[in-house]
Write a protein that holds these residues in place. Sequence first.
Motif, PDB file in Angstrom:
ATOM      1  N   ARG A  33       0.843  -1.206   0.000  1.00  0.00           N
ATOM      2  CA  ARG A  33       0.000   0.000   0.000  1.00  0.00           C
ATOM      3  C   ARG A  33       0.870   1.245   0.000  1.00  0.00           C
ATOM      4  O   ARG A  33       0.633   2.195  -0.753  1.00  0.00           O
ATOM      5  CB  ARG A  33      -0.931  -0.002   1.219  1.00  0.00           C
ATOM      6  CG  ARG A  33      -1.689   1.303   1.421  1.00  0.00           C
ATOM      7  CD  ARG A  33      -2.666   1.228   2.601  1.00  0.00           C
ATOM      8  NE  ARG A  33      -3.744   0.269   2.340  1.00  0.00           N
ATOM      9  CZ  ARG A  33      -4.811   0.542   1.589  1.00  0.00           C
ATOM     10  NH1 ARG A  33      -4.929   1.742   1.019  1.00  0.00           N
ATOM     11  NH2 ARG A  33      -5.743  -0.367   1.394  1.00  0.00           N
TER      12      ARG A  33
ATOM     13  N   GLU B  26       0.688   3.977  -2.921  1.00  0.00           N
ATOM     14  CA  GLU B  26       0.316   5.379  -2.655  1.00  0.00           C
ATOM     15  C   GLU B  26       1.430   6.326  -3.056  1.00  0.00           C
ATOM     16  O   GLU B  26       1.187   7.390  -3.638  1.00  0.00           O
ATOM     17  CB  GLU B  26      -0.046   5.555  -1.178  1.00  0.00           C
ATOM     18  CG  GLU B  26      -1.358   4.875  -0.805  1.00  0.00           C
ATOM     19  CD  GLU B  26      -1.739   5.077   0.659  1.00  0.00           C
ATOM     20  OE1 GLU B  26      -0.971   5.714   1.401  1.00  0.00           O
ATOM     21  OE2 GLU B  26      -2.819   4.579   1.053  1.00  0.00           O
TER      22      GLU B  26
ATOM     23  N   ILE C  83       1.299   7.041  -6.642  1.00  0.00           N
ATOM     24  CA  ILE C  83       0.222   7.999  -6.971  1.00  0.00           C
ATOM     25  C   ILE C  83       0.646   9.415  -6.598  1.00  0.00           C
ATOM     26  O   ILE C  83       0.472  10.365  -7.371  1.00  0.00           O
ATOM     27  CB  ILE C  83      -1.071   7.603  -6.225  1.00  0.00           C
ATOM     28  CG1 ILE C  83      -1.599   6.277  -6.770  1.00  0.00           C
ATOM     29  CG2 ILE C  83      -2.120   8.705  -6.353  1.00  0.00           C
ATOM     30  CD1 ILE C  83      -2.671   5.635  -5.913  1.00  0.00           C
ATOM     31  N   PHE C  84       1.264   9.570  -5.425  1.00  0.00           N
ATOM     32  CA  PHE C  84       1.711  10.903  -4.998  1.00  0.00           C
ATOM     33  C   PHE C  84       2.683  11.496  -6.021  1.00  0.00           C
ATOM     34  O   PHE C  84       2.575  12.651  -6.415  1.00  0.00           O
ATOM     35  CB  PHE C  84       2.402  10.844  -3.635  1.00  0.00           C
ATOM     36  CG  PHE C  84       1.514  10.391  -2.499  1.00  0.00           C
ATOM     37  CD1 PHE C  84       0.134  10.379  -2.612  1.00  0.00           C
ATOM     38  CD2 PHE C  84       2.089   9.983  -1.298  1.00  0.00           C
ATOM     39  CE1 PHE C  84      -0.674   9.968  -1.559  1.00  0.00           C
ATOM     40  CE2 PHE C  84       1.287   9.573  -0.238  1.00  0.00           C
ATOM     41  CZ  PHE C  84      -0.088   9.567  -0.369  1.00  0.00           C
TER      42      PHE C  84
ATOM     43  N   TYR D  30       7.876   8.903   1.421  1.00  0.00           N
ATOM     44  CA  TYR D  30       6.429   8.818   1.695  1.00  0.00           C
ATOM     45  C   TYR D  30       6.095   9.593   2.975  1.00  0.00           C
ATOM     46  O   TYR D  30       5.150  10.394   3.005  1.00  0.00           O
ATOM     47  CB  TYR D  30       6.070   7.340   1.829  1.00  0.00           C
ATOM     48  CG  TYR D  30       4.641   7.009   2.186  1.00  0.00           C
ATOM     49  CD1 TYR D  30       3.643   6.994   1.215  1.00  0.00           C
ATOM     50  CD2 TYR D  30       4.291   6.661   3.488  1.00  0.00           C
ATOM     51  CE1 TYR D  30       2.334   6.649   1.540  1.00  0.00           C
ATOM     52  CE2 TYR D  30       2.992   6.310   3.823  1.00  0.00           C
ATOM     53  CZ  TYR D  30       2.016   6.308   2.850  1.00  0.00           C
ATOM     54  OH  TYR D  30       0.725   5.960   3.176  1.00  0.00           O
TER      55      TYR D  30
ATOM     56  N   LEU E 191       3.697  12.955   3.239  1.00  0.00           N
ATOM     57  CA  LEU E 191       2.547  12.997   4.148  1.00  0.00           C
ATOM     58  C   LEU E 191       2.703  14.108   5.182  1.00  0.00           C
ATOM     59  O   LEU E 191       1.726  14.706   5.619  1.00  0.00           O
ATOM     60  CB  LEU E 191       2.371  11.648   4.851  1.00  0.00           C
ATOM     61  CG  LEU E 191       1.842  10.504   3.991  1.00  0.00           C
ATOM     62  CD1 LEU E 191       1.667   9.253   4.838  1.00  0.00           C
ATOM     63  CD2 LEU E 191       0.525  10.875   3.324  1.00  0.00           C
TER      64      LEU E 191
ATOM     65  N   LEU F  68      -3.176  15.804  -2.841  1.00  0.00           N
ATOM     66  CA  LEU F  68      -2.425  14.935  -1.918  1.00  0.00           C
ATOM     67  C   LEU F  68      -3.125  14.937  -0.572  1.00  0.00           C
ATOM     68  O   LEU F  68      -3.884  15.860  -0.261  1.00  0.00           O
ATOM     69  CB  LEU F  68      -0.993  15.456  -1.752  1.00  0.00           C
ATOM     70  CG  LEU F  68      -0.087  15.452  -2.988  1.00  0.00           C
ATOM     71  CD1 LEU F  68       1.207  16.193  -2.691  1.00  0.00           C
ATOM     72  CD2 LEU F  68       0.199  14.025  -3.439  1.00  0.00           C
ATOM     73  N   PRO F  69      -2.888  13.920   0.247  1.00  0.00           N
ATOM     74  CA  PRO F  69      -3.519  13.903   1.573  1.00  0.00           C
ATOM     75  C   PRO F  69      -3.147  15.151   2.361  1.00  0.00           C
ATOM     76  O   PRO F  69      -2.051  15.700   2.183  1.00  0.00           O
ATOM     77  CB  PRO F  69      -2.935  12.657   2.242  1.00  0.00           C
ATOM     78  CG  PRO F  69      -2.449  11.798   1.134  1.00  0.00           C
ATOM     79  CD  PRO F  69      -2.035  12.733   0.036  1.00  0.00           C
TER      80      PRO F  69
ATOM     81  N   HIS G  91      -0.175   6.454  11.650  1.00  0.00           N
ATOM     82  CA  HIS G  91      -0.447   5.913  10.310  1.00  0.00           C
ATOM     83  C   HIS G  91       0.577   4.846   9.925  1.00  0.00           C
ATOM     84  O   HIS G  91       0.228   3.768   9.443  1.00  0.00           O
ATOM     85  CB  HIS G  91      -0.421   7.065   9.301  1.00  0.00           C
ATOM     86  CG  HIS G  91      -0.564   6.649   7.878  1.00  0.00           C
ATOM     87  ND1 HIS G  91      -1.735   6.132   7.365  1.00  0.00           N
ATOM     88  CD2 HIS G  91       0.324   6.657   6.850  1.00  0.00           C
ATOM     89  CE1 HIS G  91      -1.568   5.842   6.079  1.00  0.00           C
ATOM     90  NE2 HIS G  91      -0.325   6.148   5.742  1.00  0.00           N
TER      91      HIS G  91
END
Lengths: 486, 486, 442, 442
Positions: free
Chosen positions: A118, A122, A125-126, A341, A345, C42-43, C54
């Motif tokens: 995952r 992700e 995609i980012f 990642y 985030l 994006l988040p 997370h």
Amino acid sequence: MNESLGASGLILNEKLLWEKGKKGRCGFSIPKSDVPSSPLHPDLTGDGPDFPELSEVDVVRHYTRLSTWNFGVDTGMYPLGSCTMKYSPKTNERQAGIPGFSSSHPLLPAALCQGALRLMAELEIFLAEITGMDAVSLQPGAGAHGELAGILIVHAFLKQRGLSRSRIIIPDTAHGTNPASAALCGYKPVSVKSNPEGILAPEDIAAVMDEDTAGIMLTNPNTIGLFEDNIAEIAEIVHAKGGLVYADGANMNAVMGIVDMGRIGVDVLHLNLHKTFSSPHGGGGPGSGPVCVKKHLEPFLPIPRIILKDDGKFEFSEDFPDSVGKLLTFHGHFGVMVRAYSYILSMGADGLKTASRLAVLNANYLKERLKDTFHLAYDRPCMHESVFSDRNQQATKISTLDIAKRLMDYGYHPPTIYFPLVVPGALMIEPTETESKEDLDQFVYAMKQIAEEAAKTPGVLKEAPVRCKVRRLDEATAARKPCLTG
Amino acid sequence: MNESLGASGLILNEKLLWEKGKKGRCGFSIPKSDVPSSPLHPDLTGDGPDFPELSEVDVVRHYTRLSTWNFGVDTGMYPLGSCTMKYSPKTNERQAGIPGFSSSHPLLPAALCQGALRLMAELEIFLAEITGMDAVSLQPGAGAHGELAGILIVHAFLKQRGLSRSRIIIPDTAHGTNPASAALCGYKPVSVKSNPEGILAPEDIAAVMDEDTAGIMLTNPNTIGLFEDNIAEIAEIVHAKGGLVYADGANMNAVMGIVDMGRIGVDVLHLNLHKTFSSPHGGGGPGSGPVCVKKHLEPFLPIPRIILKDDGKFEFSEDFPDSVGKLLTFHGHFGVMVRAYSYILSMGADGLKTASRLAVLNANYLKERLKDTFHLAYDRPCMHESVFSDRNQQATKISTLDIAKRLMDYGYHPPTIYFPLVVPGALMIEPTETESKEDLDQFVYAMKQIAEEAAKTPGVLKEAPVRCKVRRLDEATAARKPCLTG
Amino acid sequence: MRYFPHTKEDIQQMLEVIGADSLESLFSCIPEECLMNHEMNLPFAMSEWELNHHMDDLSAGMAVSPGYRIFIGAGRYDHYIPATVSSLKMRSEFLTAYTPYQPEISQGTLQAIYEYQSLAARLMGVDVVTASHYDGATAFAEALLMAVRKTGLRRVAVSRLVHPLYRRVARTYLEPAGIEIKELPMLESGLTDISAMDGSKDFAAVAIQSPNFLGCIEDLKKAGEKTHEIGALFIAGFTEAIAYGVLKNPGSLGADIVFGEGQSLGIPMAFGGPGLGMLGATSEHTRNLPGRLIGKTMDIDGRPGFVLTLATREQHIRREKATSNICTNNSHCALTAAIYMASLGRSGFRELASLNHDKAAYLRKQFASHGFRLPFDSLFFNEFVVEFPEGEAIYERLLDKKIVPGLSLFSYYPELSNCYLICVTETTSKDDMDMLIREAIS
Amino acid sequence: MRYFPHTKEDIQQMLEVIGADSLESLFSCIPEECLMNHEMNLPFAMSEWELNHHMDDLSAGMAVSPGYRIFIGAGRYDHYIPATVSSLKMRSEFLTAYTPYQPEISQGTLQAIYEYQSLAARLMGVDVVTASHYDGATAFAEALLMAVRKTGLRRVAVSRLVHPLYRRVARTYLEPAGIEIKELPMLESGLTDISAMDGSKDFAAVAIQSPNFLGCIEDLKKAGEKTHEIGALFIAGFTEAIAYGVLKNPGSLGADIVFGEGQSLGIPMAFGGPGLGMLGATSEHTRNLPGRLIGKTMDIDGRPGFVLTLATREQHIRREKATSNICTNNSHCALTAAIYMASLGRSGFRELASLNHDKAAYLRKQFASHGFRLPFDSLFFNEFVVEFPEGEAIYERLLDKKIVPGLSLFSYYPELSNCYLICVTETTSKDDMDMLIREAIS
Ligand SMILES: Cc1ncc(COP(=O)(O)O)c(C=O)c1O
Ligand SMILES: Cc1ncc(COP(=O)(O)O)c(C=O)c1O
């Protein structure tokens, strides 16, 4: 401010490992055996590699001392142009160290590694979102490896169309890995000069682009720190002749959320997670060089690729017949991906965009503050970095090398020097967004001091560095009579 | 070997936090709120403490730079007498960092903290076994705190027997914390000279021990690094007069598994986990100073104590009416206990005994190699350390302080100086067992070099140190016009 | 954002110096049609605490010991890593520096990597080792390219028992350049059929892995002699570096070029990367090596020091004529491996290697004594192949017990259906192995 | 053993130099009757790996978040700790050094602790703060002793709402010296009844904690005035340092001496220790302070530097006349707190403190709206008292749900049976709190 950041302090000398070790020591806790011993046949066995033997404290002191001879981003400003030496957040190390990630085997059944799958899905995609490209492979192990992946994709794409072309256009400002990567696919680089503004002129591309040319490998923003304004037009020219546009995205730190690489005609591009996305440079790696493509090139991406199944689970798939194949044994530098990642985030879209804006702000600020002192190769608004030279120091025979060495005494890691090749005596300065105004002002102060020394007491620069563990090293002899092991 | 370990290298200057900070920065990730805000009444609130504001990278560089001005055991030899600066194993940090330990609340119901309780219970048993005592409390926060606990126990024991005594015997070689701890319980220290051999003579004790004297506080091995041969006889004398024998066990590193403190008449003793049991010294703490007693003193140990219930579970109990009470808010420095426990489990009985043997070997080796060069206060076989002085350097007016400062330039942390007080110009050298023969030989080389400099070029010593970030500091003014905050 | 040191005032003052009126305007030089015409999707930015939460959740979906017992090797090996290695490699002066282009301020990295090169050379039995490559597979590909450059011949022979994924990476590197790869078949014994080279010529190199992918120890000496007979360079390699704690090293058995994966040397498995590409050779190949090399030299005062050297092989000088395109390598992994090798020392390394073999031998015996078929009877190190009887779904049953009993070989070697490659290291306890057997036969 | 660098040869050579024939003989000076006449009975030495395993098992028996939701504070508080704090404090130059007796080689520790003293002084509102004490309780005891020394009076008054365990530690310190402790009762409101001091005299000090043990914010200003009226020194303190991100600091409200626990400032709870004893005072008390102090000075070249100072107060100089017996303190915890305070800065610290209060206020409201009795209605910070209805065994039921809903106050304040002290910090999510309520009323 009026005091130099650099100073002299106590460090410890330290011998080479094998000068230090002594037979009978061991710094490792050998597990007790709970099984019968079954020696291998003596014909096969030797008595083990001739490693020095040290106690645990010997090992700890050895590497602790060595580390103090080094300079990292955590130590101070490291304006190494083209390398984006930004601060690497500590929380990223925490994440990469979670046992579920750091201790996981790459060949686990998909059901047992959904977390990693995952994360990678992700991240792909980012990165697609950040670049404006359509699909991504995280497999390449560094930037040059991403370039290779990209060129392989170009090669496979053309081949599928029955085209075999022998040349590829590469600007004279390109990083050395560009032609080297192209050559690995058998392409002969055709060098194109950048125009007086330091960027590519469409007409120059038109002049060389032909049916035997696979396309162009350009860097945008380029290695002079300038945006290739004519990129769209250049892409049209290349595409018109059936070629593809490869973009070296090593300098993406300047334009996250600002430039849409997909929109401007780029077909394939690589990123450096260890630059733009803050994973630590580790003394020279590991890095990670994801390759990003537009839809029409997706079938050629390296395998395995991660796919999302209908049941909402991820798995690796090899079922991409047109793929260029594998570039690394497993799935790429996962440990670096975890850091990138985490960084994305932590930043979010606004954060990344702000990072680019502040990186460009810092670079332009330095450019303005320094251009009266040092010769600025191209006096235009720059992106993430700007390139100076030693031209103003010719009078006293002070070279870029001397300036770089002297910067160490002032407490800075030197900028990238003598690159790009188009600027003789280049001093390529990339501050990145994580330097504060005070840090930049102090750096400017140091640079101006050095310029003054260069004019008044050039000998001081020739003698530099004087504060480091060693003074200037004899690189000539090192290359003439190589001593590569001890 | 013929090169000094100490060298000069690049370090960075760094301002004070508040000179560096600037309003509007923050190096902390403020959690988002998921509840309505409910401001406190304005009468109660201020606008927050005047802390400087820094970004995360500012903070990282600030402390990274500061750290490079420091010298730790991981850097090199740190022969600080009486402090047992042995190597602190890295695995102990791993253990102390396990969330189950590092994130646990001290007031959890017993059923929810069995792991910590078992660890503490076992550590108490281990320490009793190592010292030869019967019962242990881990509560004291450091050695001096353990002394206080011990003297409180002596006080409580005598009180229970209706005895209130006003004096306590303390040898002139004792560490300053001994009289200071005694004074906290209202005892007046009676100083006793050690004999020409550097140890206590029974007759001297007999001469002062009386019914108004609570007992004796002695250190064994003592601070001269010598074993108190007459301890048994001294204990008899003290006991005969109804007194108790307190032993300062800070030097236990010399005699683990070799001397039985219980057997020789010691009633109560403290240990320093941050010395003998390898937990890192942390720039001055935290430490841990367990207090160990013989059966007859067990009822007086601090509470709560850990008890094992019939169901095999552990719990804290306050049910010890004679206890001296509490010494810390909770259960002591648990984090330090985890490290000591890990160390003992890693070493085992043989390992601990070997550690003591090698510590004594190293100390005697240094003593022998150096005694022709530096004046040795007591030329006898020593335990974990030996005490030299600057007597041989008087001719050129070189003092112990000068020698200590010069050692820094050679890449060593200086020994303990001017202690014990009975040796004028004392140089108290404790190598510990984790220094190799090579390390000791190099240290000997440095000491002999310094002795030669002292004789031939004393100015060099007076100028020392020259390699550290700063040179000798003006301590007089610091004390006369204290500047304790900025 | 805590990573940004800029205050509003800072930004204002800096814009003034630049003569720009806003941050946006710094990008006014960029043509309209190049700009991103939407906000990135994006988040929302996470706090440090949300991120921890997370990531803990994500990682919970991963099967790792002790929760699971995992018997897979096949290129990544679960070995103990001392706390010292983990903490020393994190010293920020090592971690946050980059390639030591400026030697005076990078002596820590330089001496450490020079020492790595030296210990690695002793391990592999070669004269010189590069500062690192991405992983064993790219080191393998570069080794083949070295041979092609050196000999000018465009055909190489590769054992089918070289790690299948390494061979695929090699194909990716070699095919576009039109270099032909011949595959050496495997024998019943699980060893490479080197006789397949008999009489062939015009080969740049013959490449063999030992222990090979099936765990069997190849006869490198014989293979080397055969290879040299036909005038090719002998390339030997490994995926499990620990094996050379006991085995004679490839160099001493005649290898001209040695490649390998160094992950076992204190580097976490990390789902497959980063690892450590090890590449070395005899001295006549020195100037033909790809990638960074650290050399010993002196400063102007005669003090010893270290520098990046022989840069004329490299892309930043030679561009398309470079011996490789590699720039950033896996330096921090090489540092880690050096700390690990130094911690073990010769005796420790040998003892650890023997322990790996002893444990594997124990488990293999257990399988044998419980009637499992062991297709290959060659000598092995810490991996071997076992066949699970048709249709019994032993693998699935074990998975349910949180045991991953090895790697199915079917997709790599179709003829080995129902066969699993099983790996045992010092981290596998006898209890783990007994439990595996117990469950396998239950 | 990997911690021992001695080879057999080393030992032999060293023994020869010493003139001893064995390691045992080094102890021949020790009288027979002092020797241990048996081998120590300790567990067999564990390898690093056995130890990891053992410690993981032991720690598994501990209830910590996220597995458990824990609402206990009462002197130890669960706050977020940035990764930067954890990694910077581990720099071995900080961790493996000792007390900076030799300033030239210890400037890192010295500047860091000087900065700690400065930030702590700003937090507490005093002129000077010591380099650290063991914990809040010993800082409290030392504060009382300071007052006794200063005034020569041997009676002190202490609020019953000072942490009960602090009061017990104070008793341990004061009673043997014959110092009398008067207890100030609590009012209905959950605040200290300062009027109990009316007309009393010959008190060295009056000591109050705010927020007090029940979480209520005391009126320090009033208490200080009363205290000064009767000629005593006013001592104020805290167990939750974060409170002073929003509250007016004790110094500004008239405290002469301020004590507190600094664990909340980035230091893990670690089952109660080590924490950070904070102790400060107005400048007239400087030379009466116990423990280490770092001062700013200059070197002989005029460069600024730091040293341990005012040592004449300390045991190693003054011995029995010292202001305290403390030697080793909790320096590394002070370093940690400094990094933490520097990371937050004024605005961040204030915001964090407000968030703590907001969350506590939310939970308290929830309890109220669900009909729970809240015995005290005074203003609070992040702790408050709630009563669980008689006989409902709510506490036990919640434990089964892995929720520890607070600390039972019965053993500390018998009149508060069925009452629990509940703590909420920024680490407590709304979901956690809603779940607590849900389960409590279910
Ligand atoms: C512009 C540019 N392209 C490509 C590269 C190669 O990236 P890497 O070193 O990660 O292989 C670099 C980095 O050195 C670079 O600056
Ligand atoms: C002999 C002796 N006793 C007592 C102490 C005091 O121990 P601590 O500093 O842990 O309070 C020390 C350490 O300095 C010491 O060396």
